[in-house]
Scaffold this active site. Structure first.
Site, PDB file in Angstrom:
ATOM      1  N   ILE A   1       0.822  -1.217   0.000  1.00  0.00           N
ATOM      2  CA  ILE A   1       0.000   0.000   0.000  1.00  0.00           C
ATOM      3  C   ILE A   1       0.855   1.265   0.000  1.00  0.00           C
ATOM      4  O   ILE A   1       0.352   2.346  -0.284  1.00  0.00           O
ATOM      5  CB  ILE A   1      -1.045   0.013   1.147  1.00  0.00           C
ATOM      6  CG1 ILE A   1      -0.385   0.128   2.526  1.00  0.00           C
ATOM      7  CG2 ILE A   1      -1.957  -1.199   1.058  1.00  0.00           C
ATOM      8  CD1 ILE A   1      -1.389   0.479   3.634  1.00  0.00           C
TER       9      ILE A   1
ATOM     10  N   LYS B   1       6.663  -0.530  18.477  1.00  0.00           N
ATOM     11  CA  LYS B   1       6.447  -1.104  19.809  1.00  0.00           C
ATOM     12  C   LYS B   1       6.508   0.005  20.854  1.00  0.00           C
ATOM     13  O   LYS B   1       7.201   1.025  20.653  1.00  0.00           O
ATOM     14  CB  LYS B   1       7.531  -2.148  20.129  1.00  0.00           C
ATOM     15  CG  LYS B   1       7.613  -3.278  19.110  1.00  0.00           C
ATOM     16  CD  LYS B   1       6.456  -4.249  19.246  1.00  0.00           C
ATOM     17  CE  LYS B   1       6.549  -5.335  18.199  1.00  0.00           C
ATOM     18  NZ  LYS B   1       5.249  -5.819  17.734  1.00  0.00           N
TER      19      LYS B   1
ATOM     20  N   SER C   1      -8.864   1.290  15.041  1.00  0.00           N
ATOM     21  CA  SER C   1      -8.496   0.802  16.380  1.00  0.00           C
ATOM     22  C   SER C   1      -9.223   1.566  17.474  1.00  0.00           C
ATOM     23  O   SER C   1      -9.535   2.756  17.319  1.00  0.00           O
ATOM     24  CB  SER C   1      -6.988   0.968  16.588  1.00  0.00           C
ATOM     25  OG  SER C   1      -6.660   0.695  17.931  1.00  0.00           O
TER      26      SER C   1
ATOM     27  N   TYR D   1       0.499   6.427  16.370  1.00  0.00           N
ATOM     28  CA  TYR D   1      -0.395   5.337  15.940  1.00  0.00           C
ATOM     29  C   TYR D   1      -1.849   5.741  16.177  1.00  0.00           C
ATOM     30  O   TYR D   1      -2.706   5.574  15.289  1.00  0.00           O
ATOM     31  CB  TYR D   1      -0.051   4.055  16.707  1.00  0.00           C
ATOM     32  CG  TYR D   1      -0.960   2.895  16.398  1.00  0.00           C
ATOM     33  CD1 TYR D   1      -0.787   2.121  15.251  1.00  0.00           C
ATOM     34  CD2 TYR D   1      -2.013   2.561  17.250  1.00  0.00           C
ATOM     35  CE1 TYR D   1      -1.635   1.053  14.960  1.00  0.00           C
ATOM     36  CE2 TYR D   1      -2.865   1.495  16.975  1.00  0.00           C
ATOM     37  CZ  TYR D   1      -2.670   0.748  15.826  1.00  0.00           C
ATOM     38  OH  TYR D   1      -3.515  -0.309  15.545  1.00  0.00           O
ATOM     39  N   GLY D   2      -2.121   6.288  17.359  1.00  0.00           N
ATOM     40  CA  GLY D   2      -3.498   6.698  17.674  1.00  0.00           C
ATOM     41  C   GLY D   2      -4.003   7.759  16.706  1.00  0.00           C
ATOM     42  O   GLY D   2      -5.155   7.712  16.261  1.00  0.00           O
TER      43      GLY D   2
HETATM   44  P1  NDP Z   1       0.280  -7.538  12.062  1.00  0.00           P
HETATM   45  O1  NDP Z   1       1.503  -6.742  12.307  1.00  0.00           O
HETATM   46  O2  NDP Z   1       0.196  -8.935  12.544  1.00  0.00           O
HETATM   47  O3  NDP Z   1      -0.080  -7.543  10.502  1.00  0.00           O
HETATM   48  C1  NDP Z   1      -0.021  -6.372   9.766  1.00  0.00           C
HETATM   49  C2  NDP Z   1      -0.139  -6.721   8.309  1.00  0.00           C
HETATM   50  O4  NDP Z   1      -0.074  -5.519   7.536  1.00  0.00           O
HETATM   51  C3  NDP Z   1       0.996  -7.635   7.831  1.00  0.00           C
HETATM   52  O5  NDP Z   1       0.476  -8.535   6.880  1.00  0.00           O
HETATM   53  C4  NDP Z   1       1.928  -6.638   7.154  1.00  0.00           C
HETATM   54  O6  NDP Z   1       2.747  -7.220   6.152  1.00  0.00           O
HETATM   55  C5  NDP Z   1       0.904  -5.718   6.545  1.00  0.00           C
HETATM   56  N1  NDP Z   1       1.492  -4.467   6.068  1.00  0.00           N
HETATM   57  C6  NDP Z   1       2.200  -3.541   6.742  1.00  0.00           C
HETATM   58  N2  NDP Z   1       2.593  -2.572   5.903  1.00  0.00           N
HETATM   59  C7  NDP Z   1       2.133  -2.893   4.674  1.00  0.00           C
HETATM   60  C8  NDP Z   1       2.222  -2.308   3.389  1.00  0.00           C
HETATM   61  N3  NDP Z   1       2.898  -1.177   3.183  1.00  0.00           N
HETATM   62  N4  NDP Z   1       1.597  -2.906   2.360  1.00  0.00           N
HETATM   63  C9  NDP Z   1       0.909  -4.052   2.534  1.00  0.00           C
HETATM   64  N5  NDP Z   1       0.828  -4.687   3.706  1.00  0.00           N
HETATM   65  C10 NDP Z   1       1.427  -4.105   4.768  1.00  0.00           C
HETATM   66  O7  NDP Z   1      -0.909  -6.656  12.694  1.00  0.00           O
HETATM   67  P2  NDP Z   1      -2.411  -7.037  13.103  1.00  0.00           P
HETATM   68  O8  NDP Z   1      -2.889  -8.204  12.349  1.00  0.00           O
HETATM   69  O9  NDP Z   1      -2.478  -7.011  14.575  1.00  0.00           O
HETATM   70  O10 NDP Z   1      -3.168  -5.736  12.585  1.00  0.00           O
HETATM   71  C11 NDP Z   1      -4.159  -5.770  11.573  1.00  0.00           C
HETATM   72  C12 NDP Z   1      -4.972  -4.489  11.664  1.00  0.00           C
HETATM   73  O11 NDP Z   1      -5.660  -4.447  12.929  1.00  0.00           O
HETATM   74  C13 NDP Z   1      -4.113  -3.225  11.632  1.00  0.00           C
HETATM   75  O12 NDP Z   1      -4.815  -2.224  10.921  1.00  0.00           O
HETATM   76  C14 NDP Z   1      -4.002  -2.842  13.101  1.00  0.00           C
HETATM   77  O13 NDP Z   1      -3.726  -1.483  13.262  1.00  0.00           O
HETATM   78  C15 NDP Z   1      -5.392  -3.219  13.588  1.00  0.00           C
HETATM   79  N6  NDP Z   1      -5.518  -3.408  15.017  1.00  0.00           N
HETATM   80  C16 NDP Z   1      -4.873  -4.452  15.629  1.00  0.00           C
HETATM   81  C17 NDP Z   1      -5.046  -4.637  16.985  1.00  0.00           C
HETATM   82  C18 NDP Z   1      -4.406  -5.784  17.702  1.00  0.00           C
HETATM   83  O14 NDP Z   1      -4.646  -5.923  18.930  1.00  0.00           O
HETATM   84  N7  NDP Z   1      -3.636  -6.648  17.034  1.00  0.00           N
HETATM   85  C19 NDP Z   1      -5.876  -3.738  17.814  1.00  0.00           C
HETATM   86  C20 NDP Z   1      -6.528  -2.705  17.045  1.00  0.00           C
HETATM   87  C21 NDP Z   1      -6.348  -2.556  15.701  1.00  0.00           C
HETATM   88  P3  NDP Z   1       4.266  -7.732   6.452  1.00  0.00           P
HETATM   89  O15 NDP Z   1       4.146  -9.126   7.023  1.00  0.00           O
HETATM   90  O16 NDP Z   1       4.880  -7.681   5.103  1.00  0.00           O
HETATM   91  O17 NDP Z   1       4.870  -6.777   7.428  1.00  0.00           O
END
Ligand code: NDP
Length: 284
Positions: A71, A103, A147, A201-202
């Site tokens: 993205i 983090k 979030s 982030y927020g």
């Molecule tokens: P992860 O870090 O486990 O996964 C994030 C994903 O986004 C990975 O697949 C990562 O790919 C991908 N990503 C990051 N940058 C890009 C990019 N430039 N293009 C395409 N893909 C990208 O996070 P979560 O699964 O926890 O988070 C998923 C969503 O949920 C996010 O929007 C997060 O903000 C939101 N969220 C999560 C919470 C939680 O408790 N986990 C709480 C509230 C919201 P790669 O493996 O290549 O890095």
């Protein structure tokens, strides 16, 4: 023969999930494959990580398809959009899930965290929406994974900022200006004086939720008869690489609300332009 083949894809429903090689995104792909009749695209910025994820779901008997999508790369977004338009005539379900988070213990200066975090979570997510919203088919569903940290951050902004983020007349341009202002003020070390908490982030998620509300209003105005529903949501606190093992929900539990919004039945009129958590509309 060729015309019939094209017609098959043009009438096949299709869903696309950004950042779905792991975490919540992967679980959303799993949920859609199980609960929905249509082609489900797992996308990832890294082709190898994407293919591994496809194989792990295949070992569960599921059959998602793959397309590369970074993205942060406008060409990658445009290529993916052209692919879905060409093959399917558009998209039925878009889940904007990809995001990054530093983090808590990371000592990277807030100015850098602000620029890097807002670039992916707000500006790049907006680029995806800019290129994919025109492709959303009538009856389509758009889900922006935001979030619970967004509303918490909103409450820590100055009253003037809160009033703008909550207003019904904030425009996309004004919002983009505010997000850029946050980055600029972070670089100058002037966040506090300008009414912002030091929470990149927020703020990125506050921006994404506000953008969702603005775009939902646009859709209602410009395509009032197309029945498209666009919402932001929180998956909850989920055990992923972003958060770690202490979080409360499994990724599959985190996928429940995004999948619920993606699968709102035809003829449903709400929620639309809302922030939803645990399948319930939250105060903003
Ligand atoms: P992860 O870090 O486990 O996964 C994030 C994903 O986004 C990975 O697949 C990562 O790919 C991908 N990503 C990051 N940058 C890009 C990019 N430039 N293009 C395409 N893909 C990208 O996070 P979560 O699964 O926890 O988070 C998923 C969503 O949920 C996010 O929007 C997060 O903000 C939101 N969220 C999560 C919470 C939680 O408790 N986990 C709480 C509230 C919201 P790669 O493996 O290549 O890095």
């Amino acid at each position: 023969m060729r015309a019939g083949f094209d017609h098959y894809y043009m009438s096949t429903k299709v869903a696309m999930v950004t950042g779905s090689n792991k975490g919540v995104g992967l679980a959303v792909v799993r949920a859609l494959c199980k609960q929905w009749q249509g082609d489900v695209y797992l996308t990832a910025r890294d082709v190898d990580r994407g293919q591994e994820a496809i194989e792990s779901l295949a070992s569960e008997g599921l059959k998602p398809l793959f397309h590369q999508l970074d993205i942060n790369d406008l060409n990658s977004i445009k290529t993916a959009a052209a692919f879905f338009k060409g093959k399917y005539g558009g998209v039925d379900i878009l889940i904007n899930n990809a995001a990054i988070a530093f983090k808590v213990a990371d000592t990277t200066p807030v100015a850098v965290q602000a620029e890097v975090t807002l670039q992916t979570n707000f500006f790049a997510s907006r680029d995806v929406l800019t290129h994919f919203l025109p492709l959303i088919k009538p009856g389509g569903r758009v889900v922006n994974v935001s979030s619970f940290v967004g509303p918490r951050t909103l409450n820590k902004c100055s009253l003037e900022l809160q009033q703008r983020f909550r207003s019904d007349d904030i425009t996309e341009d004004e919002l983009v200006g505010l997000m850029q202002r946050f980055v600029d003020k972070a670089k100058k070390g002037e966040l506090k004086q300008d009414g912002w908490p030091e929470m990149p982030y927020g703020v990125s998620k506050l921006g994404l939720t506000t953008l969702s509300m603005i775009l939902a209003r646009h859709l209602s105005k410009k395509r009032p008869h197309d029945g498209i529903l666009l919402n932001a949501c929180c998956p909850g606190w989920v055990r992923t690489d972003m958060t770690g093992e202490r979080a409360a929900k499994s990724p599959d539990e985190g996928a429940v609300t995004p999948a619920y919004l993606a699968l709102l039945p035809p003829e449903t009129t709400e929620p639309h332009g809302k922030f939803v958590s645990d399948k319930k509309v939250q105060l903003w």
